[in-house]
Design a protein around this motif. Sequence first.
Motif, mmCIF file in Angstrom:
data_model
loop_
_atom_site.group_PDB
_atom_site.id
_atom_site.type_symbol
_atom_site.label_atom_id
_atom_site.label_comp_id
_atom_site.label_asym_id
_atom_site.label_seq_id
_atom_site.Cartn_x
_atom_site.Cartn_y
_atom_site.Cartn_z
ATOM 1 N N VAL A 84 3.866 -0.569 1.847
ATOM 2 C CA VAL A 84 3.482 -0.284 0.565
ATOM 3 C C VAL A 84 4.814 0.141 -0.210
ATOM 4 C CG1 VAL A 84 1.200 0.442 0.999
ATOM 5 C CG2 VAL A 84 2.982 2.006 1.190
ATOM 6 N N ALA A 85 4.682 0.127 -1.623
ATOM 7 C CA ALA A 85 5.552 0.528 -2.446
ATOM 8 C C ALA A 85 5.434 1.533 -3.339
ATOM 9 C CB ALA A 85 6.384 -0.667 -2.648
ATOM 10 N N ILE A 86 6.627 2.121 -4.009
ATOM 11 C CA ILE A 86 6.543 2.979 -5.218
ATOM 12 C C ILE A 86 7.161 2.126 -6.227
ATOM 13 C CG2 ILE A 86 6.869 5.160 -6.200
ATOM 14 C CD1 ILE A 86 4.654 5.371 -4.214
ATOM 15 N N MET A 87 6.920 1.764 -7.269
ATOM 16 C CA MET A 87 7.698 1.106 -8.408
ATOM 17 C C MET A 87 6.971 1.164 -9.584
ATOM 18 S SD MET A 87 6.774 -2.901 -7.383
ATOM 19 C CE MET A 87 7.956 -3.585 -8.518
ATOM 20 N N ALA A 88 7.796 0.998 -10.906
ATOM 21 C CA ALA A 88 7.216 1.229 -11.937
ATOM 22 C C ALA A 88 6.143 0.003 -12.179
ATOM 23 C CB ALA A 88 8.303 0.948 -13.133
ATOM 24 N N TYR A 127 3.668 3.759 -9.700
ATOM 25 C CA TYR A 127 2.528 3.729 -9.021
ATOM 26 C C TYR A 127 2.594 3.423 -7.546
ATOM 27 C CZ TYR A 127 -0.319 4.027 -13.512
ATOM 28 O OH TYR A 127 -0.872 4.452 -14.527
ATOM 29 N N LEU A 128 1.654 3.749 -6.699
ATOM 30 C CA LEU A 128 1.589 3.067 -5.373
ATOM 31 C C LEU A 128 1.321 1.383 -5.305
ATOM 32 C CD1 LEU A 128 1.985 3.456 -2.252
ATOM 33 C CD2 LEU A 128 -0.507 4.072 -2.435
ATOM 34 N N GLU A 136 7.231 14.983 3.135
ATOM 35 C CA GLU A 136 6.817 14.135 4.442
ATOM 36 C C GLU A 136 7.367 12.749 4.325
ATOM 37 O OE1 GLU A 136 2.880 14.968 2.164
ATOM 38 O OE2 GLU A 136 4.849 15.763 2.271
ATOM 39 N N ILE A 137 7.243 12.201 2.988
ATOM 40 C CA ILE A 137 7.514 10.825 2.737
ATOM 41 C C ILE A 137 9.135 10.424 3.369
ATOM 42 C CG2 ILE A 137 8.640 10.649 0.483
ATOM 43 C CD1 ILE A 137 6.626 8.694 -0.288
ATOM 44 N N ASP A 188 -10.816 -8.851 -4.114
ATOM 45 C CA ASP A 188 -9.787 -8.416 -3.599
ATOM 46 C C ASP A 188 -9.622 -6.883 -3.918
ATOM 47 O OD1 ASP A 188 -9.038 -10.923 -3.352
ATOM 48 O OD2 ASP A 188 -8.152 -11.329 -5.253
ATOM 49 N N THR A 189 -9.368 -5.994 -2.763
ATOM 50 C CA THR A 189 -9.082 -4.789 -2.649
ATOM 51 C C THR A 189 -7.928 -4.380 -1.919
ATOM 52 O OG1 THR A 189 -10.412 -4.556 -0.878
ATOM 53 C CG2 THR A 189 -11.514 -4.253 -2.667
ATOM 54 N N GLY A 190 -7.120 -3.102 -2.546
ATOM 55 C CA GLY A 190 -6.176 -2.805 -1.786
ATOM 56 C C GLY A 190 -6.379 -2.389 -0.495
ATOM 57 N N GLN A 191 -5.208 -2.395 0.484
ATOM 58 C CA GLN A 191 -5.355 -1.706 1.880
ATOM 59 C C GLN A 191 -5.898 -0.439 1.893
ATOM 60 O OE1 GLN A 191 -1.262 -3.110 2.100
ATOM 61 N NE2 GLN A 191 -1.905 -4.427 4.082
ATOM 62 N N ILE A 192 -5.127 0.282 0.917
ATOM 63 C CA ILE A 192 -5.467 1.622 1.006
ATOM 64 C C ILE A 192 -5.614 1.996 -0.628
ATOM 65 C CG2 ILE A 192 -4.342 2.451 3.009
ATOM 66 C CD1 ILE A 192 -1.877 3.143 1.148
ATOM 67 N N HIS A 193 -6.010 3.303 -0.933
ATOM 68 C CA HIS A 193 -6.258 3.690 -2.386
ATOM 69 C C HIS A 193 -5.256 4.790 -2.682
ATOM 70 C CE1 HIS A 193 -9.387 0.968 -2.130
ATOM 71 N NE2 HIS A 193 -9.852 1.519 -1.130
ATOM 72 N N SER A 194 -4.687 5.581 -2.120
ATOM 73 C CA SER A 194 -3.823 6.689 -2.294
ATOM 74 C C SER A 194 -2.613 6.744 -1.728
ATOM 75 C CB SER A 194 -4.637 7.836 -2.451
ATOM 76 O OG SER A 194 -4.709 8.182 -1.076
ATOM 77 N N LEU A 195 -1.586 7.575 -2.203
ATOM 78 C CA LEU A 195 -0.296 7.585 -1.720
ATOM 79 C C LEU A 195 -0.572 8.576 -0.224
ATOM 80 C CD1 LEU A 195 2.656 7.624 -1.394
ATOM 81 C CD2 LEU A 195 2.947 9.332 -3.132
ATOM 82 N N ASP A 196 -1.426 9.750 -0.583
ATOM 83 C CA ASP A 196 -1.782 10.253 0.664
ATOM 84 C C ASP A 196 -2.152 9.753 1.768
ATOM 85 O OD1 ASP A 196 -0.705 12.722 -0.763
ATOM 86 O OD2 ASP A 196 -2.820 13.168 -1.605
ATOM 87 N N ALA A 197 -2.857 8.917 1.645
ATOM 88 C CA ALA A 197 -3.575 7.862 2.687
ATOM 89 C C ALA A 197 -2.584 6.976 3.391
ATOM 90 C CB ALA A 197 -4.660 6.903 2.178
ATOM 91 N N ALA A 198 -1.688 6.465 2.632
ATOM 92 C CA ALA A 198 -0.342 5.591 3.137
ATOM 93 C C ALA A 198 0.502 6.932 4.100
ATOM 94 C CB ALA A 198 0.397 5.116 1.888
ATOM 95 N N ILE A 199 0.635 7.790 3.562
ATOM 96 C CA ILE A 199 1.366 8.811 4.556
ATOM 97 C C ILE A 199 0.674 9.098 5.642
ATOM 98 C CG2 ILE A 199 2.475 11.167 4.332
ATOM 99 C CD1 ILE A 199 3.096 10.870 1.360
ATOM 100 N N LYS A 200 -0.491 9.414 5.480
ATOM 101 C CA LYS A 200 -1.358 9.871 6.747
ATOM 102 C C LYS A 200 -1.324 8.798 7.633
ATOM 103 C CE LYS A 200 -5.802 11.450 7.934
ATOM 104 N NZ LYS A 200 -7.233 11.822 7.361
ATOM 105 N N GLN A 201 -1.222 7.458 7.213
ATOM 106 C CA GLN A 201 -1.381 6.197 8.407
ATOM 107 C C GLN A 201 0.119 6.040 8.794
ATOM 108 O OE1 GLN A 201 -3.839 2.802 6.947
ATOM 109 N NE2 GLN A 201 -5.324 4.253 5.707
ATOM 110 N N ARG A 202 1.150 6.712 8.197
ATOM 111 C CA ARG A 202 2.447 6.197 8.505
ATOM 112 C C ARG A 202 2.768 5.170 8.220
ATOM 113 N NH1 ARG A 202 5.166 10.691 8.784
ATOM 114 N NH2 ARG A 202 6.551 9.595 10.042
ATOM 115 N N MET A 203 2.711 4.635 6.926
ATOM 116 C CA MET A 203 2.972 3.266 6.581
ATOM 117 C C MET A 203 4.464 3.495 5.898
ATOM 118 S SD MET A 203 -0.189 1.893 4.434
ATOM 119 C CE MET A 203 -1.692 1.102 5.406
#
Length: 531
Positions: free
Chosen positions: A427-431, A245-246, A402-403, A369-384
């Motif tokens: 952010v991170a991608i991890m199990a 997951y992201l 693009e990642i 408590d909510t996440g900074q972003i809600h999807s991987l696409d949003a993270a990529i779009k914001q160049r995180m």
Amino acid sequence: MQRGIASMLVRLALFCAQPFLSQAEDATPHNASLLQTWHKTDTGHTRHTPHSGNTKNDPRTGKSDCPCVGATGHSDEYGFFCKAWNQWEARCTTKAPPSHCKSEWCYINPNTCDRPYHVGKNSKNLHYSYATCGFLDTYSDSPLERVLSRSMLRISYANITGDNGWGPAAFEQFMFRVFDAHNVTFQEVPISNESRRIFPNSNCSACVHEVALNGTDICMTPMWETTQRLKLNEFTVQVDHDVFYLVVKVKTKANGSESWLHALQKTFAPFEPKVWILIIVVGLLAAFTHYIIDRNDPKGPLAGLNTVSAAAHCVYESFLSLCTGGSGTSEKVVTNPSKIMHLGLSFFILVIICTYTASLTDYLVSSADTGQIHSLDAAIKQRMKICGSMNIGNTMAFLKPEIESLWVDAVTSKDVVDGMDNGLCDVAIMAEDCLKAAQAGLYSNDDRHCNKMTVGKAVFTLGLSVPVNSAVQQAMSWAMVRQMEHGTWLFEASKAKARLVPASLCATSEGGMQKTAMKVQDVEGVAMLAV
């Protein structure tokens, strides 16, 4: 005449002797004394002495590409044609007989058989086949089992840190159960320096390379089946899988103050705008109904009021009821139509208030408590910057090209979450299991990783298995599946989780969000409306 009678008596004696001959452990094609009609030809090939008669279309004689030895003539001798010859065994007369008891087989000539067959246990000159009779062979020792029992396996361990905390221990016990069930002997061998030099940052990949070099037969540590590893060597069947997951940092109110407008908006957040419009419409309809019913009642609440004042009073009473949870306390309900109207409005109010209360509580507490972003696409779009294990970098680049420019390699899952804390990535991608291990304190012995959560849908899934020597790959996978069918893996996995993975230090709810009490900031919007 006497010869005919003697021949019949011999055949009768052989037939009656079969129940006793077949009760031995080796009850199929195993008695050479029953094959008196076999002999050696001049060419050295074994064949059956021809008999008269034509059984070409007789299903008892086996398939044409693997005929039974009795196919050239009529013979009732043991094993000469397709029949469930084992049905007389003692174990086949029990309440739960083995599956092979009702399976048909016959003796065959290996020189004329193109179907699967086996060599007799007591006589290597006898061969039998279930396949030619159209049945599965569930009697014979599997060739796969023979491969395992006759092998001295070399095993190696890829010691890893920063994993889910229970996988390696569970897999080791599972494999020992597999070895015991199939009489596998083994000895531990180390991973060579050559393999460690080629993969200095991954013990798992080094172990895969060691199997590829034939330095060991199997790694005893479950690992992800990545494209790089699958290119190096074969793997066994998967025993489990990891879902990735992201992972983002939790955005809490402590990180910054809210504007008064945002605080005010939260009061209305539990319902979408259409619901609020519906409530207003119902309130106005109730006010109109109230006005129509009570406007001509000389003793009603509208007595003595002009049209405008009466209408305003009805609207006030209607929305007061919606806000206070009652049908109004300043009016007297007298007429039956008025009672029916107020009863319907009261029920609507009951449903709305209960729903609003539940939704508001869930919104204010769960979304504290909510996440900074809600999807991987949003993270990529914001160049995180995105941290992840170096072993899944290629997979992510394939899924999201693009990642690649945003990816930050980490050696272990512990390094992934530490990288988020140290500012190496956003952010991170991890199990998911690895995040749970981090939040249980396995990586830090504290609750520092409770400020992280998974968001969005699963990014991808990777199977967990182990590299194995190709000579035993099929046999080992078969043996592992047998044990998994018996529930061995699930048992060992649950036992290891209970023993090695403590409870979360975050008091988490499902989804990884930390539960918090309602704060002043949560209700300041309501206070503004009241003021």
